[in-house]
Design a protein around this motif. Structure first.
Motif, PDB file in Angstrom:
ATOM      1  N   ASN A   1      34.945  39.922  48.387  1.00 51.72           N
ATOM      2  CA  ASN A   1      33.754  40.519  47.786  1.00 51.72           C
ATOM      3  C   ASN A   1      33.685  40.169  46.294  1.00 51.72           C
ATOM      4  OD1 ASN A   1      32.487  43.132  46.287  1.00 51.72           O
ATOM      5  ND2 ASN A   1      31.512  42.804  48.271  1.00 51.72           N
ATOM      6  N   PRO A   2      32.473  39.929  45.753  1.00 54.28           N
ATOM      7  CA  PRO A   2      32.353  39.529  44.343  1.00 54.28           C
ATOM      8  C   PRO A   2      32.896  40.563  43.358  1.00 54.28           C
ATOM      9  CG  PRO A   2      30.302  39.093  45.522  1.00 54.28           C
ATOM     10  CD  PRO A   2      31.185  39.873  46.451  1.00 54.28           C
ATOM     11  N   TYR A   3      32.925  41.851  43.732  1.00 52.07           N
ATOM     12  CA  TYR A   3      33.374  42.896  42.805  1.00 52.07           C
ATOM     13  C   TYR A   3      34.695  43.518  43.234  1.00 52.07           C
ATOM     14  CZ  TYR A   3      28.407  42.296  41.901  1.00 52.07           C
ATOM     15  OH  TYR A   3      27.177  41.755  41.662  1.00 52.07           O
ATOM     16  N   ALA A   4      34.833  43.793  44.537  1.00 49.49           N
ATOM     17  CA  ALA A   4      36.047  44.450  45.018  1.00 49.49           C
ATOM     18  C   ALA A   4      37.277  43.571  44.851  1.00 49.49           C
ATOM     19  CB  ALA A   4      35.878  44.858  46.483  1.00 49.49           C
ATOM     20  N   ASN A   5      37.092  42.247  44.802  1.00 42.57           N
ATOM     21  CA  ASN A   5      38.261  41.370  44.671  1.00 42.57           C
ATOM     22  C   ASN A   5      38.995  41.626  43.356  1.00 42.57           C
ATOM     23  OD1 ASN A   5      38.001  38.776  42.681  1.00 42.57           O
ATOM     24  ND2 ASN A   5      35.965  39.445  43.331  1.00 42.57           N
ATOM     25  N   PHE A   6      38.268  42.036  42.317  1.00 44.63           N
ATOM     26  CA  PHE A   6      38.924  42.326  41.040  1.00 44.63           C
ATOM     27  C   PHE A   6      39.768  43.599  41.128  1.00 44.63           C
ATOM     28  CE2 PHE A   6      35.210  39.771  39.770  1.00 44.63           C
ATOM     29  CZ  PHE A   6      35.858  38.761  39.082  1.00 44.63           C
ATOM     30  N   VAL A   7      39.336  44.545  41.946  1.00 48.04           N
ATOM     31  CA  VAL A   7      40.124  45.763  42.165  1.00 48.04           C
ATOM     32  C   VAL A   7      41.434  45.405  42.861  1.00 48.04           C
ATOM     33  CG1 VAL A   7      40.182  48.007  43.308  1.00 48.04           C
ATOM     34  CG2 VAL A   7      38.064  47.213  42.223  1.00 48.04           C
ATOM     35  N   ILE A   8      41.356  44.516  43.860  1.00 45.00           N
ATOM     36  CA  ILE A   8      42.569  44.074  44.568  1.00 45.00           C
ATOM     37  C   ILE A   8      43.511  43.361  43.612  1.00 45.00           C
ATOM     38  CG2 ILE A   8      43.457  42.594  46.404  1.00 45.00           C
ATOM     39  CD1 ILE A   8      42.062  45.068  47.453  1.00 45.00           C
ATOM     40  N   GLN A   9      42.960  42.480  42.783  1.00 44.36           N
ATOM     41  CA  GLN A   9      43.804  41.772  41.822  1.00 44.36           C
ATOM     42  C   GLN A   9      44.494  42.749  40.861  1.00 44.36           C
ATOM     43  OE1 GLN A   9      42.156  38.169  39.934  1.00 44.36           O
ATOM     44  NE2 GLN A   9      40.441  38.280  41.362  1.00 44.36           N
ATOM     45  N   LYS A  10      43.773  43.785  40.445  1.00 43.53           N
ATOM     46  CA  LYS A  10      44.370  44.778  39.552  1.00 43.53           C
ATOM     47  C   LYS A  10      45.453  45.591  40.272  1.00 43.53           C
ATOM     48  CE  LYS A  10      43.076  45.289  35.981  1.00 43.53           C
ATOM     49  NZ  LYS A  10      43.501  44.707  34.680  1.00 43.53           N
ATOM     50  N   MET A  11      45.250  45.859  41.565  1.00 41.69           N
ATOM     51  CA  MET A  11      46.266  46.576  42.341  1.00 41.69           C
ATOM     52  C   MET A  11      47.563  45.791  42.427  1.00 41.69           C
ATOM     53  SD  MET A  11      44.133  48.183  45.540  1.00 41.69           S
ATOM     54  CE  MET A  11      45.668  48.649  46.362  1.00 41.69           C
ATOM     55  N   VAL A  12      47.463  44.480  42.527  1.00 46.10           N
ATOM     56  CA  VAL A  12      48.660  43.645  42.665  1.00 46.10           C
ATOM     57  C   VAL A  12      49.587  43.810  41.464  1.00 46.10           C
ATOM     58  CG1 VAL A  12      49.487  41.259  42.780  1.00 46.10           C
ATOM     59  CG2 VAL A  12      47.544  41.980  44.184  1.00 46.10           C
ATOM     60  N   VAL A  13      49.027  44.013  40.287  1.00 47.77           N
ATOM     61  CA  VAL A  13      49.860  44.071  39.082  1.00 47.77           C
ATOM     62  C   VAL A  13      50.090  45.493  38.580  1.00 47.77           C
ATOM     63  CG1 VAL A  13      49.159  41.771  38.328  1.00 47.77           C
ATOM     64  CG2 VAL A  13      47.822  43.755  37.608  1.00 47.77           C
ATOM     65  N   THR A  14      49.501  46.509  39.236  1.00 48.65           N
ATOM     66  CA  THR A  14      49.662  47.879  38.718  1.00 48.65           C
ATOM     67  C   THR A  14      50.250  48.860  39.725  1.00 48.65           C
ATOM     68  OG1 THR A  14      47.380  48.440  39.332  1.00 48.65           O
ATOM     69  CG2 THR A  14      47.736  47.615  37.096  1.00 48.65           C
ATOM     70  N   THR A  15      50.090  48.619  41.013  1.00 48.85           N
ATOM     71  CA  THR A  15      50.517  49.628  41.989  1.00 48.85           C
ATOM     72  C   THR A  15      51.972  49.435  42.387  1.00 48.85           C
ATOM     73  OG1 THR A  15      49.597  48.253  43.783  1.00 48.85           O
ATOM     74  CG2 THR A  15      48.189  49.974  42.871  1.00 48.85           C
ATOM     75  N   GLU A  16      52.449  50.317  43.289  1.00 49.52           N
ATOM     76  CA  GLU A  16      53.858  50.332  43.668  1.00 49.52           C
ATOM     77  C   GLU A  16      54.196  49.174  44.598  1.00 49.52           C
ATOM     78  OE1 GLU A  16      54.307  54.174  45.362  1.00 49.52           O
ATOM     79  OE2 GLU A  16      54.386  55.208  43.425  1.00 49.52           O
ATOM     80  N   GLU A  17      55.497  48.936  44.699  1.00 52.21           N
ATOM     81  CA  GLU A  17      56.003  47.770  45.436  1.00 52.21           C
ATOM     82  C   GLU A  17      55.551  47.758  46.892  1.00 52.21           C
ATOM     83  OE1 GLU A  17      60.364  46.498  47.008  1.00 52.21           O
ATOM     84  OE2 GLU A  17      60.198  47.018  44.880  1.00 52.21           O
ATOM     85  N   GLN A  18      55.585  48.884  47.548  1.00 53.21           N
ATOM     86  CA  GLN A  18      55.218  48.939  48.962  1.00 53.21           C
ATOM     87  C   GLN A  18      53.754  48.565  49.168  1.00 53.21           C
ATOM     88  OE1 GLN A  18      55.926  52.756  50.711  1.00 53.21           O
ATOM     89  NE2 GLN A  18      55.282  52.142  52.771  1.00 53.21           N
ATOM     90  N   GLN A  19      52.899  49.047  48.301  1.00 54.67           N
ATOM     91  CA  GLN A  19      51.477  48.737  48.424  1.00 54.67           C
ATOM     92  C   GLN A  19      51.204  47.274  48.097  1.00 54.67           C
ATOM     93  OE1 GLN A  19      50.537  51.725  45.592  1.00 54.67           O
ATOM     94  NE2 GLN A  19      49.913  53.248  47.117  1.00 54.67           N
TER      95      GLN A  19
END
Length: 510
Positions: A443-461
């Motif tokens: 998605n043009p907008y949601a993909n940035f949320v996923i990218q931010k999750m990769v570098v900010t959320t916990e290891e399991q996620q």
């Protein structure tokens, strides 16, 4: 007729300044009545042409220096040419005059143009070769003159001999001119105290006129910046009483902002109070809103309580305004008045979902997430509960979700990530989760949320996101946003340098 009113033409005759034009002379006949370019010995022709070129060059040089002298007599910094650039132009002119005969010759003899080192052959020129040479000279020289005239515009260089005292009596007029204003701005930085006082005296009667001028406003700003304290006070005193119209103007609003930067506290307070009855009008104005922001920035909250008070109960309306949103952000950043701050943030929190999806209001919410306290951020994240996925697909609200992941606490990030991982299916099968996450990745907008999750959320996620991406690498590679997500994951894995995610790296590669 004075020195400012005359010039010289190509024959040394006097003519009015308005008629001062640089034109190349017509080709002169050579010995024997033979016109340059007629049939004959090539070396002899070139020698005769060189003599002609040297003579023409001297006349051209004389004309250029006459024009420069005229400009300096007029003391017009808008058109005064710097010595360095003029010398460069003269060198180019000498080169042109030295080789114009060769150019004319080879234009009519292209077969010989391959070897320009030695000219030994006899050559015949067409009857129209002198016209070609004359046209070529005129064209090249006109280009040279045009280049000289425009040098100050293309690469302005302050004349090493021209100082502010040289334009005494014409400072105000110079400030209203493009190049004159540029000269004043440069010269004021190295001016003597006497020159600065002279500039202030000449600009003071028309300071408000210059403030609204396209070029004059820059000169007034520079004068305010480099002048002594007494002169600054006098200039600002001339602005006081006219704050509203000057703040609403495209150019003078910059002068008012500079006055807030360099003025003394008592004058700043007077300027701010003058705007107190029209604060909301200024906030909604394209130019005056910057003046209100400067008030908030340069004065303590206790001195501008009347300005801050006018925002209460209007936070939502101003947050969704293209200019008002900037003012509200400035208030949230710098306001130390707890009563007003609480009133503004409470109104924002009541409308946070609508503001998050607004093209202007989302920036206000982001500002509050970044500069609000821990308790404020946690409250805001809980306000988004159940709407995180929907917000992630939204053009503006997705920015708010990213900001929550960036500045939220570990618990805040976990809540957001869990809601995204579970997805809209509400805890259905794993395949459904995967489809939902893949859809977000492309998605043009949601993909940035996923990218931010990769570098900010916990290891399991993060591992779950990496597995989803690696299992659907072929599908993701077909979409530009999917490829961006994969690139972000590869960079994350490379930065891990053999950590717990290193075994997933080969599966994520394309």
């Amino acid at each position: 007729m004075g020195a400012q009113d005359i010039g010289l033409n190509a024959h040394g005759q006097m003519l009015p300044a308005g008629n001062l034009v640089l034109v190349p002379p017509a080709p002169a006949p050579v010995s024997g009545g033979q016109v340059s370019g007629a049939p004959g010995n090539v070396e002899q022709d070139l020698e005769e042409d060189a003599l002609l070129s040297q003579d023409a060059m001297k006349r051209y040089e004389h004309l250029i220096w006459v024009q420069v002298a005229y400009f300096r007599l007029c003391l017009d910094p808008a058109v005064a040419t710097s010595g360095r650039l003029l010398q460069q132009a003269m060198q180019n002119l000498k080169n042109l005059c030295a080789c114009d005969a060769l150019v004319a010759h080879y234009e009519n003899n292209p077969a010989e143009a391959a070897d320009t080192t030695v000219i030994r052959q006899q050559s015949t020129h067409s009857a129209g070769s002198s016209q070609v040479q004359q046209h070529h000279r005129a064209k090249q020289f006109n280009n040279m003159v045009s280049s000289v005239e425009q040098m100050e515009t293309v690469a302005p260089v302050m004349s090493p001999t021209l100082r502010l005292m040289d334009i005494k009596g014409k400072v105000a007029a110079s400030c209203a001119d493009r190049n004159g204003s540029r000269f004043v701005q440069q010269a004021i930085e190295v001016a003597t105290p006497e020159e600065i006082v002279m500039v202030y005296k000449e600009t003071m009667p028309c300071v408000r006129t210059l403030a609204v001028d396209m070029f004059g406003n820059h000169a007034i700003q520079k004068i305010l910046e480099h002048g002594p304290k007494s002169c600054k006070r006098e200039v600002i005193s001339n602005l006081i009483g006219h704050m509203l119209p000057l703040s609403l103007d495209k150019y003078s609003c910059r002068v008012i902002q500079k006055a807030f930067d360099v003025g003394e506290h008592d004058q700043k307070l007077v300027m701010a109070k003058e705007l107190s009855s029209k604060v909301l009008k200024c906030v909604r104005d394209q130019f005056a809103n910057h003046v209100i922001q400067k008030c908030i920035e340069c004065l303590p909250p206790k001195d501008i309580h009347f300005i801050l008070q006018s925002f209460c109960s209007r936070a939502k309306a101003l947050s969704t305004h293209p200019y008002g949103c900037h003012v509200i952000q400035k208030v949230l950043t710098r306001c130390k008045d707890q009563e007003i701050y609480h009133a503004l943030t409470s109104e924002i929190m009541e409308n946070i979902n609508k503001l998050s999806a607004d093209k202007f209001g989302n920036y206000v919410v982001q500002q509050l997430l970044e500069h609000g306290g821990h308790a404020m951020r946690s409250t805001m994240v809980r306000q988004f509960a159940g709407r995180v996925v929907t917000m992630s697909y939204h053009k503006f609200a997705s920015n708010v979700v990213e900001k929550c992941l960036t500045f939220g606490s570990q618990e805040d990030r976990r809540l957001i990530a869990d809601e995204i991982v579970v997805g809209a299916g509400g805890g259905g099968g794993g395949h459904q989760h995967f489809d939902h996450l893949v859809d977000m990745m492309i998605n043009p907008y949601a993909n940035f949320v996923i990218q931010k999750m990769v570098v900010t959320t916990e290891e399991q996620q993060v591992e779950l996101l990496l597995e989803v991406a690696s299992s659907n690498a072929t599908r993701l590679a077909r979409y530009p946003h999917g490829r961006h997500v994969m690139d972000a994951m590869e960079k994350f894995l490379s930065a891990a340098k053999g950590g717990v995610h290193a075994d997933i790296a080969p599966r994520c590669s394309r």
